[in-house]
Design an enzyme around this catalytic site. Sequence first.
Site, PDB file in Angstrom:
ATOM      1  N   GLU A   1       9.771  -4.024  10.258  1.00 41.24           N
ATOM      2  CA  GLU A   1      10.164  -2.724   9.693  1.00 41.24           C
ATOM      3  C   GLU A   1      10.703  -1.796  10.766  1.00 41.24           C
ATOM      4  OE1 GLU A   1       7.252  -0.910   7.118  1.00 41.24           O
ATOM      5  OE2 GLU A   1       8.478   0.890   6.846  1.00 41.24           O
TER       6      GLU A   1
ATOM      7  N   ASP B   1       0.835  -1.206   0.000  1.00 50.31           N
ATOM      8  CA  ASP B   1       0.000   0.000   0.000  1.00 50.31           C
ATOM      9  C   ASP B   1       0.872   1.258   0.000  1.00 50.31           C
ATOM     10  OD1 ASP B   1       0.865  -0.151   2.604  1.00 50.31           O
ATOM     11  OD2 ASP B   1      -1.111  -0.021   3.534  1.00 50.31           O
ATOM     12  N   SER B   2       2.199   1.068  -0.017  1.00 48.83           N
ATOM     13  CA  SER B   2       3.108   2.198  -0.260  1.00 48.83           C
ATOM     14  C   SER B   2       2.805   2.823  -1.619  1.00 48.83           C
ATOM     15  CB  SER B   2       4.567   1.734  -0.205  1.00 48.83           C
ATOM     16  OG  SER B   2       4.772   0.619  -1.046  1.00 48.83           O
TER      17      SER B   2
HETATM   18  O1  KIV Z   1       3.549  -1.102   1.595  1.00 49.56           O
HETATM   19  C1  KIV Z   1       4.738  -1.414   1.567  1.00 49.56           C
HETATM   20  O2  KIV Z   1       5.465  -1.158   0.616  1.00 49.56           O
HETATM   21  C2  KIV Z   1       5.279  -2.096   2.732  1.00 49.56           C
HETATM   22  C3  KIV Z   1       6.766  -2.263   2.810  1.00 49.56           C
HETATM   23  C4  KIV Z   1       7.395  -0.997   3.239  1.00 49.56           C
HETATM   24  C5  KIV Z   1       7.175  -3.396   3.670  1.00 49.56           C
HETATM   25  O3  KIV Z   1       4.557  -2.492   3.601  1.00 49.56           O
END
Ligand code: KIV
Length: 275
Positions: free
Chosen positions: A191, A54-55
């Site tokens: 994380e 969701d990044s």
């Molecule tokens: O949404 C994402 O990209 C993540 C990573 C930072 C692990 O959760």
Amino acid sequence: MSTPDSTQPRKALNLHRLREMQSQGEKITMLTSYDATFARLADEAGVDCLLVGDSLGMVVQGESSTVPVTMEQMVYHTRCVVKGNRTAWVVGDLPFGSYQESREQALRSSVALMQAGAHMVKLEGGGWTAETVHFLTERGIPVCAHLGLTPQSVHALGGYRIQGRDQAGAETMRRHAHELAQAGATMMVLELMPSAVAAQVQSDNPGLITIGIGAGASTSGQVLVLHDMLHVTRGKLPRFVRNFMMEGGSIEDAIRRYVAAVKDGSFPDETIHGY
Ligand code: KIV
């Protein structure tokens, strides 16, 4: 440490193979992926797991956090990634608000991601989530948990800060990790935490596939946000991110270098974590 045989075409990754890699000490590589073209590139470059993170709210949509991302958007991007991918293991992120209400809501959201082609779903947080993880895994849905800095809770955490620094925080993290592993989580993103805490989580739960980001080198594997490791993200990047694009002549080469560096243990630099 064992390394893959690059002379053989890669078979599709599955949980059995990922567990085998972990138990044999072969580091597992994960990269975020949001569309078919980059999914194809990353798969062909040998990335083991693609995370439809969701990044994408930040790197694709230009939002300031992952909070606004919706289920509909996650389903759409999961479908795109799955179309480009051939062999990597695909993890779909459950967005904010799609699993907190009830176990049934989490199941409905997970089913939507699995029907879009994800092999596993990821959800953030510990404590109350263990019950949800149990509910999902009992129903045939592989789950990746996510502890430490959990970006969907950025406002509650007071920013993107390293977690588990003091003894109480580290103990809570270890307890949550153990509960989640016992509940059936087979993979766990760790994380932004001290590497000693990530190492403890791994040794407390030897069969758990831990994937670190800003959590040192002792996890079973590593994940980075694609745009960060290619250094196309604007603004301040976390200190643990390495610029693989500067080292490689092309995007594909940069991704290959990331895979090689994780596999041979030269990434991450154990001494660097934090923003
Ligand atoms: O949404 C994402 O990209 C993540 C990573 C930072 C692990 O959760």
